[in-house]
Design a protein around this motif. Structure first.
Motif, PDB file in Angstrom:
ATOM      1  N   ASP A   1       0.807  -1.212   0.000  1.00  0.00           N
ATOM      2  CA  ASP A   1       0.000   0.000   0.000  1.00  0.00           C
ATOM      3  C   ASP A   1       0.848   1.273   0.000  1.00  0.00           C
ATOM      4  N   THR A   2       1.811   1.363  -0.862  1.00  0.00           N
ATOM      5  CA  THR A   2       2.625   2.576  -0.947  1.00  0.00           C
ATOM      6  C   THR A   2       3.397   2.589  -2.259  1.00  0.00           C
ATOM      7  N   ILE A   3       3.918   3.752  -2.625  1.00  0.00           N
ATOM      8  CA  ILE A   3       4.733   3.869  -3.820  1.00  0.00           C
ATOM      9  C   ILE A   3       6.157   4.298  -3.459  1.00  0.00           C
ATOM     10  N   SER A   4       6.311   5.386  -2.768  1.00  0.00           N
ATOM     11  CA  SER A   4       7.634   5.890  -2.419  1.00  0.00           C
ATOM     12  C   SER A   4       8.000   5.481  -1.009  1.00  0.00           C
ATOM     13  N   LEU A   5       9.089   4.730  -0.875  1.00  0.00           N
ATOM     14  CA  LEU A   5       9.475   4.231   0.431  1.00  0.00           C
ATOM     15  C   LEU A   5      10.826   4.765   0.885  1.00  0.00           C
ATOM     16  N   SER A   6      11.443   5.639   0.135  1.00  0.00           N
ATOM     17  CA  SER A   6      12.766   6.116   0.493  1.00  0.00           C
ATOM     18  C   SER A   6      12.688   7.011   1.719  1.00  0.00           C
ATOM     19  N   ALA A   7      13.794   7.087   2.451  1.00  0.00           N
ATOM     20  CA  ALA A   7      13.940   7.946   3.625  1.00  0.00           C
ATOM     21  C   ALA A   7      12.986   7.573   4.763  1.00  0.00           C
ATOM     22  N   LYS A   8      12.465   6.357   4.745  1.00  0.00           N
ATOM     23  CA  LYS A   8      11.633   5.903   5.853  1.00  0.00           C
ATOM     24  C   LYS A   8      12.447   4.962   6.734  1.00  0.00           C
ATOM     25  N   ASN A   9      12.281   5.082   8.036  1.00  0.00           N
ATOM     26  CA  ASN A   9      13.011   4.257   8.976  1.00  0.00           C
ATOM     27  C   ASN A   9      12.049   3.268   9.636  1.00  0.00           C
ATOM     28  N   PHE A  10      12.053   2.027   9.147  1.00  0.00           N
ATOM     29  CA  PHE A  10      11.132   1.030   9.660  1.00  0.00           C
ATOM     30  C   PHE A  10      11.802   0.254  10.790  1.00  0.00           C
ATOM     31  N   GLY A  11      11.129   0.193  11.916  1.00  0.00           N
ATOM     32  CA  GLY A  11      11.704  -0.487  13.066  1.00  0.00           C
ATOM     33  C   GLY A  11      10.845  -1.599  13.616  1.00  0.00           C
ATOM     34  N   LEU A  12       9.635  -1.770  13.079  1.00  0.00           N
ATOM     35  CA  LEU A  12       8.686  -2.721  13.632  1.00  0.00           C
ATOM     36  C   LEU A  12       7.787  -3.243  12.513  1.00  0.00           C
ATOM     37  N   ALA A  13       7.457  -4.527  12.569  1.00  0.00           N
ATOM     38  CA  ALA A  13       6.457  -5.117  11.682  1.00  0.00           C
ATOM     39  C   ALA A  13       5.539  -5.976  12.520  1.00  0.00           C
ATOM     40  N   TYR A  14       4.249  -5.992  12.163  1.00  0.00           N
ATOM     41  CA  TYR A  14       3.290  -6.741  12.954  1.00  0.00           C
ATOM     42  C   TYR A  14       2.061  -7.061  12.114  1.00  0.00           C
ATOM     43  N   GLN A  15       1.212  -7.907  12.667  1.00  0.00           N
ATOM     44  CA  GLN A  15      -0.034  -8.291  12.020  1.00  0.00           C
ATOM     45  C   GLN A  15      -1.165  -7.385  12.498  1.00  0.00           C
ATOM     46  N   ASP A  16      -1.989  -6.932  11.564  1.00  0.00           N
ATOM     47  CA  ASP A  16      -3.173  -6.147  11.909  1.00  0.00           C
ATOM     48  C   ASP A  16      -4.342  -6.719  11.118  1.00  0.00           C
ATOM     49  N   GLY A  17      -5.057  -7.643  11.726  1.00  0.00           N
ATOM     50  CA  GLY A  17      -6.146  -8.315  11.017  1.00  0.00           C
ATOM     51  C   GLY A  17      -5.631  -9.131   9.854  1.00  0.00           C
ATOM     52  N   ASN A  18      -6.118  -8.839   8.630  1.00  0.00           N
ATOM     53  CA  ASN A  18      -5.714  -9.614   7.451  1.00  0.00           C
ATOM     54  C   ASN A  18      -4.578  -8.947   6.676  1.00  0.00           C
ATOM     55  N   LYS A  19      -3.854  -8.044   7.314  1.00  0.00           N
ATOM     56  CA  LYS A  19      -2.710  -7.417   6.660  1.00  0.00           C
ATOM     57  C   LYS A  19      -1.551  -7.339   7.642  1.00  0.00           C
TER      58      LYS A  19
END
Length: 311
Positions: A37-55
């Motif tokens: 659900d995105t196009i431009s991902l540069s300059a983003k600092n991702f530190g966490l991933a998790y489940q939210d319902g069906n995504k």
């Protein structure tokens, strides 16, 4: 405490659908890959991933920057926060692991000659991925593959041991369990150590195949979640909590508070404990982060199955 609201939803950029197909058991089967659900991902600092319902969601720790994937489960963010591994279930009930590069938006399936492997976990360096895999002898084993999609092997593949929920002890060793023993394997596939779980943590805990054991960075502590004897009205099944075992003193301390059911725990390579848990009425899980001393902070007000990148 951070809540997801319309402000955060407005930060999401319109959907870009990425599609791919692959073969399973020599038959062409269309596989639904995750929808990014995105196009431009540069300059983003991702530190966490998790489940939210069906995504699944990848987010900065403050949750102000995020992207989401539809049609995926078992999120596993890489230690550098640039990649996301996840499980895809196709229409024939095959489970496979895919990896998305969150900067260039590419997605690729791990090159594993199998149609039932899931629950990816990154090595501390991010150079390899381990996972549970159902082998041709109908046993659960630990698979490993390098992140350049080469070098796939199944550890201890010839034995009759079922092992579940692998985690990395360090860069060259992994651990998994069979509800009775905790096994340590080296990355060549050799079984190097077997420890009785009862001898480690005592008899008062119950285990399921989804419970996981993590060694701290210095190897002196064991972080795990397990069933306990707490009685909680409205909870179906045994209550679970997060614990830390000091291997020298053999003392077990509870990290998650009483009154909370914690079915999932994850330890980063820098010893931060992420877990998801629910309090009565046990209908909505929140995500928390704790240190080895038991200091706890709420990270996300709705979510399960968290994994964290390095700081």
């Amino acid at each position: 405490m951070t809540k997801f609201n319309t402000y955060l939803a407005a930060l999401l950029i319109p959907c870009l659908a990425l599609f791919a197909a692959c073969n399973s058991n020599n038959k062409a089967t269309e596989k639904p890959t995750a929808m990014l659900d995105t196009i431009s991902l540069s300059a983003k600092n991702f530190g966490l991933a998790y489940q939210d319902g069906n995504k699944i969601v990848a987010t900065s720790i403050d949750t102000l920057k995020q992207i989401s994937f539809g049609g995926a489960t078992n999120p596993a963010i890489s230690p550098d926060g640039n990649k996301l591994a996840y499980t895809v279930l196709d229409s024939a009930e095959h489970r496979t692991i895919w990896v998305a590069d969150m900067e260039n938006k590419s997605q690729s399936q791990l090159k594993v000659n199998n149609d039932n492997y899931y629950q990816a976990v990154w090595s501390p360096s991010g150079n390899a991925i381990a996972f549970n895999i159902f082998n041709d002898k109908k046993l659960w084993k630990v698979g490993i593959i390098k992140t350049d999609n080469t070098g796939f092997i199944i550890l201890d593949n010839e034995s009759k041991i079922n092992v579940y929920s692998p985690t990395w002890k360090n860069e060259t060793q992994l651990v998994a369990h069979d509800l009775v023993n905790l096994y340590t394997f080296d990355i060549s596939g050799k079984l190097v150590e077997t420890k009785s779980i009862i001898d480690l943590i005592g008899k008062e805990f119950s285990l399921s195949s989804s419970n996981r054991f993590f060694y701290s960075k210095d190897g002196k502590k064991l972080i795990f979640n397990a069933g306990n004897t707490d009685i909680m009205d409205g909870l179906t099944g045994p209550s679970e909590a997060v614990y830390i075992l000091d291997l020298a003193s053999k003392k077990v301390e509870r990290i998650s508070p009483k009154g909370m059911n914690v079915p999932y725990v994850f330890l980063t390579a820098d010893d931060r404990i992420f877990y998801s848990g629910a309090e009565k009425p046990f209908t909505e899980n929140k995500i928390y982060v704790a240190d080895l001393s038991g200091n706890i902070k709420t990270v996300v007000d709705k979510g399960t199955n968290p994994t964290g990148a390095l700081k």
